[in-house]
Design a protein around this motif. Structure first.
Motif, short mmCIF file in Angstrom:
data_model
loop_
_atom_site.label_atom_id
_atom_site.label_comp_id
_atom_site.label_asym_id
_atom_site.label_seq_id
_atom_site.Cartn_x
_atom_site.Cartn_y
_atom_site.Cartn_z
N PRO A 27 -5.74 2.21 -7.22
CA PRO A 27 -5.86 1.50 -5.95
C PRO A 27 -6.38 0.08 -6.17
O PRO A 27 -7.18 -0.15 -7.08
CB PRO A 27 -6.85 2.33 -5.14
CG PRO A 27 -7.42 3.35 -6.06
CD PRO A 27 -6.62 3.36 -7.32
N TYR A 55 0.83 -1.20 0.00
CA TYR A 55 0.00 0.00 0.00
C TYR A 55 0.86 1.25 0.00
O TYR A 55 2.06 1.20 0.30
CB TYR A 55 -0.95 0.01 1.20
CG TYR A 55 -0.29 0.23 2.55
CD1 TYR A 55 -0.20 1.50 3.10
CD2 TYR A 55 0.21 -0.83 3.28
CE1 TYR A 55 0.40 1.71 4.34
CE2 TYR A 55 0.81 -0.63 4.51
CZ TYR A 55 0.91 0.63 5.04
OH TYR A 55 1.49 0.84 6.26
N CYS A 94 -2.35 -1.24 -3.07
CA CYS A 94 -1.84 -1.20 -4.44
C CYS A 94 -1.55 -2.63 -4.89
O CYS A 94 -1.24 -3.49 -4.06
CB CYS A 94 -0.55 -0.38 -4.51
SG CYS A 94 -0.75 1.31 -3.91
N TYR A 125 -4.83 9.95 -2.84
CA TYR A 125 -5.31 9.56 -4.16
C TYR A 125 -4.72 10.43 -5.27
O TYR A 125 -4.51 9.96 -6.39
CB TYR A 125 -6.84 9.52 -4.20
CG TYR A 125 -7.34 8.22 -3.59
CD1 TYR A 125 -7.58 7.11 -4.39
CD2 TYR A 125 -7.50 8.09 -2.22
CE1 TYR A 125 -7.98 5.90 -3.84
CE2 TYR A 125 -7.91 6.89 -1.66
CZ TYR A 125 -8.15 5.80 -2.47
OH TYR A 125 -8.54 4.60 -1.92
N ALA A 134 -3.83 3.30 0.98
CA ALA A 134 -4.55 2.84 -0.20
C ALA A 134 -3.83 1.60 -0.71
O ALA A 134 -2.63 1.68 -1.03
CB ALA A 134 -4.60 3.91 -1.28
#
Length: 153
Positions: free
Chosen positions: A54, A20, A78, A44, A76
């Motif tokens: 994401p 993330y 990944c 974001y 977020a």
């Protein structure tokens, strides 16, 4: 496994590790919501700048409130590890066994759900194995649906 807290539905899951992109946010207790929203907007924007989509809903890990402030990490997920910098951190959520429950409704009622989940974990003979996190399953403007995930062993 029995559910000793009738109102709380808890599921035990085995989660995979998850890369993330994250960032730390420190907010006065009276302004946590706006600070979290601003933080996720920055996060974001950084993902967009990196051209990384994401790989799941955003999450938050909060420390215990101290001196009128709440220190949090916003993240977020990944699909792969990413390049960080500029106040962002690339990390990986560890995999393992977790207790999961869903809270529908206002964020200001979530403390009670944390307390119930902690009691459930203890009643099931488990112990916590790391900080819990909130995963936001609904977007802005929708009824809040938050998954609480607490590593256990």
């Amino acid at each position: 496994m029995g559910n000793s807290t009738a109102a709380l539905e808890v599921e035990i899951r085995e989660m995979s590790s998850q890369p993330y992109l994250g960032m730390r946010v420190r907010a006065p207790l009276g302004a946590v919501g706006p600070e979290v929203q601003a933080g996720f907007a920055s996060l974001y924007a950084k993902l967009a700048h990196l051209a990384v989509a994401p790989a799941g809903p955003p999450f938050l890990v909060a420390d215990a409130p101290r001196d009128g402030f709440l220190d949090m990490e916003l993240g977020a997920p990944c699909a792969t590890s990413v390049q960080a910098g500029d106040g962002f951190e690339a990390a990986t959520l560890p995999g393992g066994k977790v207790a999961v429950t869903v809270h529908r409704g206002a964020y200001d009622a979530i403390g009670k759900v944390y307390a119930e989940l902690a009691r459930w974990i203890t009643a099931e003979g488990l112990v916590t194995a790391g900080p819990p996190r909130e995963v936001y399953l609904s977007g802005p403007g929708q009824e809040p649906v938050t998954e609480l995930i607490w590593p256990v062993r």
